[in-house]
Design an enzyme around this catalytic site. Structure first.
Site, mmCIF file in Angstrom:
data_model
loop_
_atom_site.group_PDB
_atom_site.id
_atom_site.type_symbol
_atom_site.label_atom_id
_atom_site.label_comp_id
_atom_site.label_asym_id
_atom_site.label_seq_id
_atom_site.Cartn_x
_atom_site.Cartn_y
_atom_site.Cartn_z
ATOM 1 N N HIS A 61 -9.181 1.690 16.939
ATOM 2 C CA HIS A 61 -8.828 0.537 17.769
ATOM 3 C C HIS A 61 -8.432 -0.653 16.895
ATOM 4 O O HIS A 61 -7.429 -1.325 17.158
ATOM 5 C CB HIS A 61 -10.017 0.099 18.647
ATOM 6 C CG HIS A 61 -10.421 1.084 19.686
ATOM 7 N ND1 HIS A 61 -11.738 1.477 19.845
ATOM 8 C CD2 HIS A 61 -9.714 1.731 20.644
ATOM 9 C CE1 HIS A 61 -11.808 2.327 20.850
ATOM 10 N NE2 HIS A 61 -10.589 2.503 21.348
ATOM 11 N N ARG A 84 -3.325 9.015 20.171
ATOM 12 C CA ARG A 84 -3.892 9.838 19.110
ATOM 13 C C ARG A 84 -3.289 11.228 19.077
ATOM 14 O O ARG A 84 -3.071 11.798 18.028
ATOM 15 C CB ARG A 84 -5.404 9.990 19.296
ATOM 16 C CG ARG A 84 -6.196 8.746 19.063
ATOM 17 C CD ARG A 84 -7.637 8.977 19.391
ATOM 18 N NE ARG A 84 -7.722 9.333 20.812
ATOM 19 C CZ ARG A 84 -8.837 9.473 21.495
ATOM 20 N NH1 ARG A 84 -9.984 9.326 20.909
ATOM 21 N NH2 ARG A 84 -8.819 9.772 22.771
#
Length: 160
Positions: free
Chosen positions: A17, A90
């Site tokens: 993040h 991802r």
């Protein structure tokens, strides 16, 4: 001036993040990190705790602010007149979910608001908040995977 939001539950925030936050902060004049309060989930950290940890981890980024909200992202984006919504990807499975959400949001966003996808850096592609919580709950070491402030706070949670 281009303003963007990067939203999520961040329960807890990971280095993946933080990587997206840092990279997005270089792309936009202002970046807001939006901590979502989802009443249907039972988070490990309160919204206030998550906001405080993100503020600490991003304190060196002068154009980043942290806020929290409940409800639809599109409503928050429209009310605050953001230009873009940043999302991290991802894996292929993230893309499938995120493209559906982006297409729905495109119907809900005011005209001109864009969804911007950033690929997670390879060294963080396997990290998820749920995996972090599981590993810490079982006594594993995640110090290279989360910011120091998060490591301190998550250890406190699981020492109780």
């Amino acid at each position: 001036m281009k303003r963007a939001i990067y939203s999520g539950s961040f329960d807890p925030m990971t280095n993946g993040h933080l990587d997206i936050m840092r990279r997005a902060s270089r792309m936009f004049d202002e970046l807001t990190i939006g901590v979502v309060h989802n009443p249907n989930k039972t988070p490990l950290f309160s919204v206030e705790e998550r906001v405080a940890m993100i503020e600490s981890a991003t304190s060196d980024l002068g154009n980043v602010s942290v806020d929290s909200f409940t409800g639809l992202l599109a409503d928050y984006v429209n009310e605050n007149k953001f230009d873009a919504v940043v999302r991290g990807l991802r894996a292929t499975s993230d893309f499938e979910y995120e493209i559906q959400m982006a297409q729905m949001n495109a119907e809900l966003f005011d005209k001109g608001i864009e969804s911007v996808f950033l690929m997670t850096s390879p060294e963080y592609s396997f990290i998820s908040s749920s995996m972090i919580k599981e590993v810490v709950s079982l006594g594993g070491n995640v110090e290279n995977l989360i910011p120091e402030i998060v490591l301190t706070e998550i250890k406190k949670k699981f020492s109780k």
